[in-house]
Design a protein around this motif. Structure first.
Motif, PDB file in Angstrom:
ATOM      1  N   GLU A 128       0.841  -1.203   0.000  1.00 56.76           N
ATOM      2  CA  GLU A 128       0.000   0.000   0.000  1.00 56.76           C
ATOM      3  C   GLU A 128       0.875   1.252   0.000  1.00 56.76           C
ATOM      4  N   GLU A 129       1.979   1.179   0.751  1.00 56.81           N
ATOM      5  CA  GLU A 129       2.877   2.328   0.821  1.00 56.81           C
ATOM      6  C   GLU A 129       3.600   2.562  -0.497  1.00 56.81           C
ATOM      7  N   MET A 130       3.961   1.485  -1.180  1.00 54.58           N
ATOM      8  CA  MET A 130       4.585   1.640  -2.503  1.00 54.58           C
ATOM      9  C   MET A 130       3.659   2.451  -3.402  1.00 54.58           C
ATOM     10  N   GLN A 131       2.380   2.108  -3.333  1.00 54.69           N
ATOM     11  CA  GLN A 131       1.381   2.780  -4.147  1.00 54.69           C
ATOM     12  C   GLN A 131       1.200   4.240  -3.706  1.00 54.69           C
ATOM     13  N   ARG A 132       1.064   4.417  -2.395  1.00 51.16           N
ATOM     14  CA  ARG A 132       0.709   5.713  -1.860  1.00 51.16           C
ATOM     15  C   ARG A 132       1.858   6.725  -1.953  1.00 51.16           C
ATOM     16  N   ARG A 133       3.047   6.290  -1.556  1.00 52.26           N
ATOM     17  CA  ARG A 133       4.183   7.218  -1.477  1.00 52.26           C
ATOM     18  C   ARG A 133       4.894   7.381  -2.806  1.00 52.26           C
ATOM     19  N   PHE A 134       4.988   6.291  -3.551  1.00 54.20           N
ATOM     20  CA  PHE A 134       5.839   6.323  -4.738  1.00 54.20           C
ATOM     21  C   PHE A 134       5.077   6.119  -6.032  1.00 54.20           C
ATOM     22  N   ARG A 135       3.745   5.990  -5.932  1.00 58.39           N
ATOM     23  CA  ARG A 135       2.938   5.714  -7.117  1.00 58.39           C
ATOM     24  C   ARG A 135       3.530   4.538  -7.885  1.00 58.39           C
ATOM     25  N   ALA A 136       4.058   3.578  -7.133  1.00 60.45           N
ATOM     26  CA  ALA A 136       4.716   2.423  -7.748  1.00 60.45           C
ATOM     27  C   ALA A 136       3.926   1.173  -7.404  1.00 60.45           C
ATOM     28  N   GLY A 137       2.623   1.246  -7.618  1.00 59.88           N
ATOM     29  CA  GLY A 137       1.775   0.104  -7.269  1.00 59.88           C
ATOM     30  C   GLY A 137       1.527  -0.820  -8.444  1.00 59.88           C
ATOM     31  N   GLY A 138       0.654  -1.783  -8.227  1.00 65.15           N
ATOM     32  CA  GLY A 138       0.291  -2.750  -9.264  1.00 65.15           C
ATOM     33  C   GLY A 138       0.743  -4.134  -8.890  1.00 65.15           C
ATOM     34  N   ASP A 139      -0.050  -5.137  -9.281  1.00 67.49           N
ATOM     35  CA  ASP A 139       0.255  -6.492  -8.798  1.00 67.49           C
ATOM     36  C   ASP A 139       1.614  -7.000  -9.275  1.00 67.49           C
ATOM     37  N   PHE A 140       2.015  -6.629 -10.487  1.00 59.19           N
ATOM     38  CA  PHE A 140       3.309  -7.126 -10.942  1.00 59.19           C
ATOM     39  C   PHE A 140       4.466  -6.432 -10.207  1.00 59.19           C
ATOM     40  N   ALA A 141       4.270  -5.181  -9.852  1.00 60.73           N
ATOM     41  CA  ALA A 141       5.285  -4.491  -9.047  1.00 60.73           C
ATOM     42  C   ALA A 141       5.431  -5.173  -7.685  1.00 60.73           C
ATOM     43  N   TYR A 142       4.313  -5.575  -7.096  1.00 60.43           N
ATOM     44  CA  TYR A 142       4.358  -6.261  -5.798  1.00 60.43           C
ATOM     45  C   TYR A 142       4.994  -7.654  -5.945  1.00 60.43           C
ATOM     46  N   ALA A 143       4.639  -8.320  -7.045  1.00 65.09           N
ATOM     47  CA  ALA A 143       5.216  -9.642  -7.300  1.00 65.09           C
ATOM     48  C   ALA A 143       6.734  -9.541  -7.451  1.00 65.09           C
ATOM     49  N   TYR A 144       7.176  -8.439  -8.062  1.00 59.25           N
ATOM     50  CA  TYR A 144       8.612  -8.218  -8.237  1.00 59.25           C
ATOM     51  C   TYR A 144       9.312  -8.089  -6.884  1.00 59.25           C
ATOM     52  N   VAL A 145       8.671  -7.407  -5.944  1.00 59.65           N
ATOM     53  CA  VAL A 145       9.242  -7.286  -4.595  1.00 59.65           C
ATOM     54  C   VAL A 145       9.402  -8.683  -3.968  1.00 59.65           C
TER      55      VAL A 145
END
Ligand SMILES: [Zn+2]
Length: 288
Positions: free
Chosen positions: A146-163
């Motif tokens: 949620e923070e990736m999305q909120r703070r860095f506008r770096a959200g999305g399921d593939f971005a999370y999967a990458y983490v």
């Protein structure tokens, strides 16, 4: 990303909501998670590496087993993490024997909120997701996404999967014997060189995340238009140079431990295109 067809892993332990005696101290959850985001990108996650020695000595004696719920979590994010982990298991248990002549021993994944215990010492959301080689477990507080999305506008399921795949990449490095060798070397060299070694370990994990995505897409057609850009955007947003600028207003290359935005993007893409572990050898690469 299409992940609904992924097999969910049986290696997930759900400790969310269990808390710890004493809790996470006086920090609010928001503060903790923001620190975690910085931590993840600034190199706290392979805590065995720089500055991790004290964690390891502190980890053993006070380590108390904490048992969470087994089985597939019911909520969307929990199910997602379990599915991505299951898919990394399916990919690496084929790819590792094929490309490195080794059997793959899957890691565990612990979901927690606020704070928990790990084989490498106490874990807090503030640390961001990390892999502990001593108990071969990935630890994550899913509010990180949620923070990736909120703070860095770096959200999305593939971005999370990458983490998640990046953390599993550290486990693959461990299976390949790279982590122990790097750790030993880091104890013999100065700070700047030790940081350099960390950067290589991190960029290799990014590349291995790309290798996972390559094979996942080949077998499950999991990537959708925009997914790669999404992960690249995440890699870019959490590069050391970008985060250092945000937090200190200047860039200090010697203290990079994850690599710059450009390096992270490039190594993720390298693994994604090649699908080969060999392509991820950041220790032999002439250019990082
Ligand atoms: Zn890492």
């Amino acid at each position: 990303m299409r992940w609904e067809d992924f097999r969910t892993s049986s290696n997930v332990e759900d400790r969310r909501g269990m808390g710890l005696p004493g809790g996470a101290g006086g920090l609010g959850i928001g503060t903790i998670v923001i620190l975690g985001l910085l931590g993840w990108a600034l190199g706290i996650d392979p805590r065995i590496l720089i500055g991790g020695a004290e964690m390891m000595t502190g980890g053993g004696s006070g380590y108390q087993q904490q048992q969470g719920r087994q089985g597939t979590p019911q909520d969307e994010m929990g199910r997602f993490a379990s599915a991505v982990l299951g898919n990394t298991e399916d990919v690496w248990s084929t790819v590792l024997p094929q490309q490195a002549n080794r059997q793959y021993q899957a890691p565990k994944l612990v979901l927690f909120s606020d704070a928990t215990r790990s084989g490498c010492g106490g874990a807090q959301s503030a640390m961001g997701p990390f892999y502990c080689p001593l108990d071969q477990t990935v630890y994550i507080d899913l509010s990180f996404f949620e923070e990736m999305q909120r703070r860095f506008r770096a959200g999305g399921d593939f971005a999370y999967a990458y983490v998640l795949a990046h953390e599993v990449g550290h486990h693959v490095e461990n299976q390949l014997g790279i982590l122990p060798r790097v750790q030993e070397r880091q104890q013999q060299v100065g700070r700047a060189e030790a940081n350099q070694l960390s950067v290589r370990v991190e960029l290799m994990a990014d590349c291995l995340a790309g290798v996972w995505a390559h094979h996942s897409n080949q077998r499950w057609r999991s990537l959708e238009p925009g997914d790669i850009e999404e992960a690249i955007h995440a890699a870019e947003a959490i590069g050391d140079d970008r985060l250092q600028k945000q937090s200190q207003g200047r860039v200090v290359p010697d203290s990079f431990t994850h690599g710059s935005s450009e390096q992270r993007m490039r190594w993720l893409t390298t693994g994604l295109k090649a699908g080969q572990i060999q392509a991820c050898d950041t220790f032999r690469a002439s250019r990082l």
